[in-house]
Every structure is written in structure tokens, then in C-alpha cells.
Design an enzyme around this catalytic site. Sequence first.
Site, PDB file in Angstrom:
ATOM      1  N   LYS A 252     -10.054   3.719 -17.777  1.00  0.00           N
ATOM      2  CA  LYS A 252      -9.720   5.355 -17.075  1.00  0.00           C
ATOM      3  C   LYS A 252     -10.746   5.316 -15.775  1.00  0.00           C
ATOM      4  O   LYS A 252     -11.959   4.986 -15.872  1.00  0.00           O
ATOM      5  CB  LYS A 252     -10.197   6.189 -18.122  1.00  0.00           C
ATOM      6  CG  LYS A 252     -10.108   7.593 -17.537  1.00  0.00           C
ATOM      7  CD  LYS A 252     -10.694   8.549 -18.724  1.00  0.00           C
ATOM      8  CE  LYS A 252     -10.770   9.960 -17.961  1.00  0.00           C
ATOM      9  NZ  LYS A 252     -11.369  10.939 -18.878  1.00  0.00           N
TER      10      LYS A 252
ATOM     11  N   LYS B 295     -14.638   3.671 -19.054  1.00  0.00           N
ATOM     12  CA  LYS B 295     -14.244   4.932 -18.489  1.00  0.00           C
ATOM     13  C   LYS B 295     -15.638   4.984 -17.332  1.00  0.00           C
ATOM     14  O   LYS B 295     -16.655   4.876 -17.385  1.00  0.00           O
ATOM     15  CB  LYS B 295     -14.551   6.145 -19.484  1.00  0.00           C
ATOM     16  CG  LYS B 295     -14.488   7.334 -18.786  1.00  0.00           C
ATOM     17  CD  LYS B 295     -14.468   8.543 -19.635  1.00  0.00           C
ATOM     18  CE  LYS B 295     -14.542   9.808 -18.899  1.00  0.00           C
ATOM     19  NZ  LYS B 295     -14.334  10.984 -19.829  1.00  0.00           N
TER      20      LYS B 295
HETATM   21  C1  PBG Z   1     -14.236  14.357 -20.626  1.00  0.00           C
HETATM   22  C2  PBG Z   1     -13.101  13.864 -20.271  1.00  0.00           C
HETATM   23  C3  PBG Z   1     -12.700  13.642 -18.684  1.00  0.00           C
HETATM   24  C4  PBG Z   1     -11.429  13.376 -18.752  1.00  0.00           C
HETATM   25  C5  PBG Z   1     -10.925  13.132 -19.991  1.00  0.00           C
HETATM   26  N1  PBG Z   1     -11.822  13.314 -20.961  1.00  0.00           N
HETATM   27  C6  PBG Z   1     -13.413  14.249 -17.576  1.00  0.00           C
HETATM   28  C7  PBG Z   1     -14.850  13.636 -17.386  1.00  0.00           C
HETATM   29  O1  PBG Z   1     -15.186  12.664 -17.953  1.00  0.00           O
HETATM   30  O2  PBG Z   1     -15.562  14.227 -16.596  1.00  0.00           O
HETATM   31  C8  PBG Z   1     -10.757  13.175 -17.312  1.00  0.00           C
HETATM   32  C9  PBG Z   1      -9.189  13.299 -17.494  1.00  0.00           C
HETATM   33  C10 PBG Z   1      -8.720  13.641 -16.112  1.00  0.00           C
HETATM   34  O3  PBG Z   1      -9.364  13.541 -15.115  1.00  0.00           O
HETATM   35  O4  PBG Z   1      -7.212  13.632 -16.206  1.00  0.00           O
HETATM   36  N2  PBG Z   1     -15.104  13.736 -21.652  1.00  0.00           N
END
Ligand code: PBG
Length: 331
Positions: A255, A201
Amino acid sequence: MTSASYPALRLRRTRAAAWSRALVAETVLAPADLIWPLFITEGEGVEEPIASLPGVSRWSVDLIRDRAREARELGIPCIALFPNTPPGLRSTDAREALNPDNLICRAVRAAKEAAPEVGVLTDVALDPYTAHGHDGLVDDAGYVLNDDTVDVLVNQALVQAEAGADIVAPSDMMDGRVGRIRSALEQAGHVNVQIMAYAAKYASAFYGPFRDAVGSRGLLKGDKKSYQMDPANAEEALREVALDLAEGADTVMVKPGLPYLDIVRRVKERFEVPVFAYQVSGEYAMIEAAAAAGAGDRDALVLETLMAFKRAGCSGVLTYHAAHAARLLGR
Ligand code: PBG
């Protein structure tokens, strides 16, 4: 491999008619490839549109039942739930994450009751619960503490599994959390609750609309670069995936999605495990903005991007376009 050459070989021959294109298609996209992320809010009969995610709303728990049934009717195998915790319940210790009657737990129970055949995925991370919008607990300098955070995440995952979550998905990027969560689930008897690790991520600029949706954008102090990955790195993504698999992840996720398809492909080739991608909020917003500006046909953009994930090696995709795409694809 191919010894013939033009004109004996004309690659356009198999492209000339729709029936032939269907026969030689190498990749199939179906509703069964989709996971539908849904946002939850307090109240009853409430639908709150999210301005930065046109077409996406937060739903109250009673209406989540309808979305779960809709997923079942559309052939979408799994929904992912994200709470917009009321501001008064956000704290520095994120204790609302451990409340068995919090928004997410009530939504999980409602969804499983309404459509038990549909899988329910929950996010394990503290950002919808902290007063500062970070995914973990912070020290006085604002640094997100790894081991203290993992202690809370383990209990958060247990509370979600207890509510009926089928997949817990740690999205926090703390070190060592998958192993700790796995052994806690085993000990508690949740042997079939899956872990989908947000393994690679990235600290991305594409999460903005999501942070609006869960109400953390205005609260967030600083950035998430001390725990989420640097977009410059790919080898490190493979190390993250290797660790999460060794710790007991059933499936892994990359992601954001489209800008990181190279990572998807490398993970798939190296590990031969189910890989998922999250086509995140900013990607969704980009497609909607392009369509609204007349830069492309919305339906075609949606299906082409989702097909790209499958072609790259994904088993499935988390996408806010899930219901729309499933309707386009039929069953
Ligand atoms: C939080 C989380 C995020 C997303 C999924 N879980 C945001 C972040 O890490 O700030 C992002 C998903 C999206 O932008 O659609 N842990």
C-alpha cells in the site's frame, strides 16, 4: 524460444479481433478480485458524501446492511469497514477502539447479519480513535510507542473478531504486532480469523482523502514517517513481509497500489503467498479528477488500473471503485 521472425511472425495477428484477444488474454479481472472499503458514521439512514472522494460516502450502520447485500449481488467477496468515530469519543488512549459496541463492531455485526456470505475485513490501528490522529499511543515528545501500542492493538483485534470480523488487517506498522495478534486470536478460539497484514505500507501523500473520511486529517500532528515506510525502500519491504509471514500473517498487502507495483511483483516472486494491494484514496481521487477533466475515460481508467494489479501478481485489490468495477465486469 521464438525462432520465427517477421513477416512469418506478426504479433498483431492475435490482436486483430476481439475474440482472439479474449483467447490470448494472460490475465483475468473479475468481481471476485475486489475488496470494497466502506466508511461508517453514526446515525440512522445517513449517507454523507466525502468531498475529497467524489462518489464515496460514509454510511450509517443500518445502510451498511444494504452495502453488504449489494456486494453479495455484485459478486464482491469481501468488504473492508472504517469508522468515523465521533470527535467526543477520541482520546489519547484510544479507548473507544476497545468498546465492543463501538461503530465498527456494530457495523461488522450488521454486515454479517445482512450478508453472511460476504467476508468482512477490519482495520487494526488506532488512528480513528486517537485525539492526535496517529495510529498508536504517543509519548510526551509525540513519538509513537511501539510496545504500548501493540498491547492495545491486540485487544482491538480481539474485540473486532468477537464482533464477527473474518479478516483483521493491522495497518499500524508497529513491530511485532502480527505475532501478538495471532497468538491472542488462537488463545481466544478465533482460529479461523485471518490476518491480512499491511506488511509494506508506505508513508504516502496519497492517504489524504481517507483521513478526511475517517476524520483524522485535521487532528494529525506531524507525519507518520517514524512507523510507515520510506518510499525509497524496497529491500525493507521484503523484510517487512518476511517478518509478518513468520509471525503468522495469512496474506500480505502492499500500500499504496499503482506507485508500488514493483513491490507487489517482488513480494509475489519471493514469497509465493497471496498478495493484495490497496489502491488508496488519493489514487481513486486522481482517477476521478482525470476523468472529470476529460483526460481519460473513467470506466477504461478504472478497469486498466485494476488489471495492472492482477498482472503484477495481486490476488486481489482493495479499491473504492469496487462496486462500479464489478458492475462493469458483470459476473
Ligand atoms: C490507517 C489507514 C490509512 C489508510 C488505511 N488505513 C491511512 C493512514 O495510514 O494514514 C489509507 C487508505 C486510503 O488512503 O485509502 N491506519
